[in-house]
Design an enzyme around this catalytic site. Structure first.
Site, short mmCIF file in Angstrom:
data_model
loop_
_atom_site.label_atom_id
_atom_site.label_comp_id
_atom_site.label_asym_id
_atom_site.label_seq_id
_atom_site.Cartn_x
_atom_site.Cartn_y
_atom_site.Cartn_z
N ASN A 151 -5.80 9.47 6.96
CA ASN A 151 -7.11 8.86 6.77
C ASN A 151 -6.96 7.37 6.46
O ASN A 151 -6.33 7.03 5.49
CB ASN A 151 -7.83 9.55 5.61
CG ASN A 151 -9.27 9.10 5.50
OD1 ASN A 151 -9.85 8.61 6.46
ND2 ASN A 151 -9.84 9.25 4.31
N HIS A 173 0.84 -1.21 0.00
CA HIS A 173 0.00 0.00 0.00
C HIS A 173 0.87 1.25 0.00
O HIS A 173 1.25 1.76 1.05
CB HIS A 173 -0.93 0.00 1.22
CG HIS A 173 -2.05 0.97 1.09
ND1 HIS A 173 -3.37 0.66 1.36
CD2 HIS A 173 -2.08 2.28 0.70
CE1 HIS A 173 -4.14 1.71 1.15
NE2 HIS A 173 -3.37 2.72 0.75
N HIS A 223 -10.99 0.64 0.66
CA HIS A 223 -10.77 1.78 1.54
C HIS A 223 -12.12 1.96 2.24
O HIS A 223 -13.06 2.52 1.67
CB HIS A 223 -10.40 3.01 0.70
CG HIS A 223 -10.40 4.31 1.47
ND1 HIS A 223 -9.26 5.01 1.73
CD2 HIS A 223 -11.42 5.02 2.02
CE1 HIS A 223 -9.56 6.12 2.42
NE2 HIS A 223 -10.88 6.14 2.61
N LEU A 225 2.66 6.48 -5.04
CA LEU A 225 3.88 6.95 -5.70
C LEU A 225 3.64 8.26 -6.44
O LEU A 225 4.59 8.88 -6.91
CB LEU A 225 4.44 5.88 -6.64
CG LEU A 225 4.99 4.63 -5.93
CD1 LEU A 225 5.49 3.61 -6.94
CD2 LEU A 225 6.09 4.99 -4.95
N ARG A 226 2.40 8.68 -6.55
CA ARG A 226 2.01 10.03 -7.01
C ARG A 226 2.25 10.31 -8.48
O ARG A 226 1.90 11.40 -8.95
CB ARG A 226 2.72 11.11 -6.18
CG ARG A 226 2.53 11.00 -4.68
CD ARG A 226 1.08 11.17 -4.28
NE ARG A 226 0.92 11.34 -2.83
CZ ARG A 226 -0.16 11.02 -2.17
NH1 ARG A 226 -1.20 10.47 -2.79
NH2 ARG A 226 -0.25 11.21 -0.87
N ASP A 239 1.06 2.46 3.81
CA ASP A 239 0.20 3.52 3.27
C ASP A 239 1.03 4.80 3.08
O ASP A 239 0.59 5.90 3.42
CB ASP A 239 -1.02 3.79 4.16
CG ASP A 239 -2.07 4.66 3.44
OD1 ASP A 239 -1.86 5.00 2.26
OD2 ASP A 239 -3.08 5.00 4.07
O1 DOR Z 1 -4.02 9.41 4.62
C1 DOR Z 1 -4.29 9.06 3.48
N1 DOR Z 1 -3.62 9.54 2.41
N2 DOR Z 1 -5.26 8.16 3.31
C2 DOR Z 1 -5.72 7.83 2.09
O2 DOR Z 1 -6.61 7.04 2.00
C3 DOR Z 1 -5.17 8.49 0.89
C4 DOR Z 1 -3.80 8.98 1.13
C5 DOR Z 1 -3.30 9.90 0.05
O3 DOR Z 1 -3.45 9.62 -1.13
O4 DOR Z 1 -2.71 10.94 0.41
#
Ligand code: DOR
Length: 427
Positions: free
Chosen positions: A282, A64, A183, A67-68, A309
């Site tokens: 989140n 999880h 999610h 990588l943007r 994450d």
């Molecule tokens: O904290 C979070 N950041 N939770 C997510 O579900 C998405 C993630 C993000 O893409 O920054």
């Protein structure tokens, strides 16, 4: 090119191995376990790593990460994300589709894979979106993305709020055998919440996200997994109630697996008492009671995987009022040390921990990694589990310096990361 790693404690849960020994890597694969290394060490051109006192394990698999790229290269690129992974001991990354454009069709998947091949120093396995644009209404090009190399589907960052759409997604993926990664968040319940709903959110005057926001969708998705027979994987479990729901579902034989992040088993919502936006994430950081049940779930096997994450954001985005900051923690470079605390505290044995970082995630996304069997691709991590480190977020390889663990003193340091027989990180 040959590499000999000698005198290490080799832990490979895929083979139930925990022994002191020597591993030979040749042509990118694990070629032998040697009892006597004298002759091999003398071979010309061989690289010898004396790993006495350290652990050698399959390279970690983080199922999880964000990588943007494409679209948010100012937060992270595939290149920098892979460098951060290597520094953290991760040799394989499973990347989420909330890029721009969203990875909801084969051309985006192919772009990510091409970038990873040309610029990434670790393996990258993309996950595709469940719905077009992750907008929640119509299914994405799931079949094409599977053909292109996606190892699962999710709208991560967002839930699939429409239960019928989720049902169809689950029915659809059965043909491909890949998991639907949930999610779990009821957006109506979480509303504009920015942290855990409870005593501390009241005190700070911040809007809260109740545990029920997660649990309602965990319960729904378990019900749909039972209906469809699909493999459901619950991402970033944060509440005691979710752990109990998943435990019960597993007992009933439903195909459900789940992951927890290091921040969710380490921090409580006290971490936001000083409005630290680096702890805004989140699902939100919960309470001591939730952590207790999560640790129980790690122990009894309800929780299969530890995943970071990894959610890098820029310094500017996080340096704003708590309400306005984006959710996310940069996690790849603290994942191992935070996880090793579970061993120190007697919650998991070292082999149990390594299983949740290697073999289990590999099995869930069905990639051929997370093992040091003879003949396997030589993705290897070498680390010193005792070495005391001080987290310095400014030294992260990741562009995302958004860590609430800055300044923490932890144990555990990666000394080598090897991908396909090649040393991609050493210190
Ligand atoms: O904290 C979070 N950041 N939770 C997510 O579900 C998405 C993630 C993000 O893409 O920054």
């Amino acid at each position: 090119m040959k590499t000999l790693i000698k005198s290490a404690r080799i832990i490979d849960p895929s083979q139930d191995i925990d022994l002191i020994g020597n591993i030979l890597i040749e042509n990118g694969t694990v070629s032998a376990y040697l009892s006597d290394t004298a002759k091999t060490e003398k071979e010309r051109g061989i690289k010898v790593i004396d790993a006495k006192g350290r652990i050698v394990a399959p390279g970690f698999v983080d199922m999880h990460v964000h990588l943007r790229e494409p679209g948010f290269e100012y937060k992270e690129t595939i290149k920098t994300g892979c460098e951060a992974a290597a520094a953290g001991g991760f040799t394989s990354l499973v990347c989420m589709p909330n890029t721009n454009p969203v990875n909801d069709n084969a051309s985006v998947t192919e772009y990510i894979l091409l970038k990873a091949r040309t610029e990434g120093i670790v393996n990258v396995f993309p996950v595709g979106a469940v719905t077009k644009g992750s907008m929640g209404s119509s299914l994405a090009e799931i079949g094409e993305m599977f053909e292109a190399g996606c190892v699962g589907i999710t709208d991560d960052g967002l839930p699939v709020m429409n239960s019928k759409v989720m049902r169809h997604a689950m029915e659809y993926v059965r043909a491909f055998g890949i998991p639907v990664i949930s999610h779990a968040e009821d957006r109506n319940l979480s509303g504009n919440g920015v942290m855990n709903e409870g005593f501390i959110s009241n005190r700070l005057g911040l809007r809260g996200i109740p545990n029920a926001s997660e649990e309602v969708i965990v319960a729904r998705d378990i019900t749909l997994a039972e209906l469809t027979g699909a493999h459901l994987h619950i991402a970033h479990v944060s509440t005691a109630g979710s752990v109990r729901l998943i435990r019960e579902a597993k007992i009933r034989g439903i195909r459900v697996t789940c992951e927890v992040t290091p921040h969710h088993f380490t921090l409580t919502d006290q971490a936001v008492l000083n409005y630290d936006t680096n702890a805004k994430v989140n699902p939100p950081i919960r309470t001591g009671k939730d952590i207790e049940e999560i640790r129980e779930g790690l122990k009894d096997g309800t929780i299969d995987v530890i995943a970071t994450d990894h959610a890098p954001h820029s310094e500017d985005e996080k340096k704003v009022e708590f309400d306005l900051a984006p959710f996310g923690i940069s996690g790849l470079e603290t994942g191992l040390s935070l996880s090793l605390s579970l061993v120190k505290e007697g919650i998991l044995s070292l082999p149990e921990l390594i299983r949740k970082l290697t073999f289990n995630p590999s099995r869930i996304v069905r990639i051929n990694r997370g093992t040091l069997k003879v003949g396997a691709v030589a993705d290897v991590v070498i680390f010193d589990p005792e070495k005391l480190i001080t987290v310095d977020r400014m030294k992260f390889r990741s562009k995302g310096k958004n860590s609430p663990f800055h300044g923490w003193k932890l144990n555990g340091e990666v000394t080598h990361t090897i991908v396909g027989g090649k040393i991609v990180y050493s210190r």
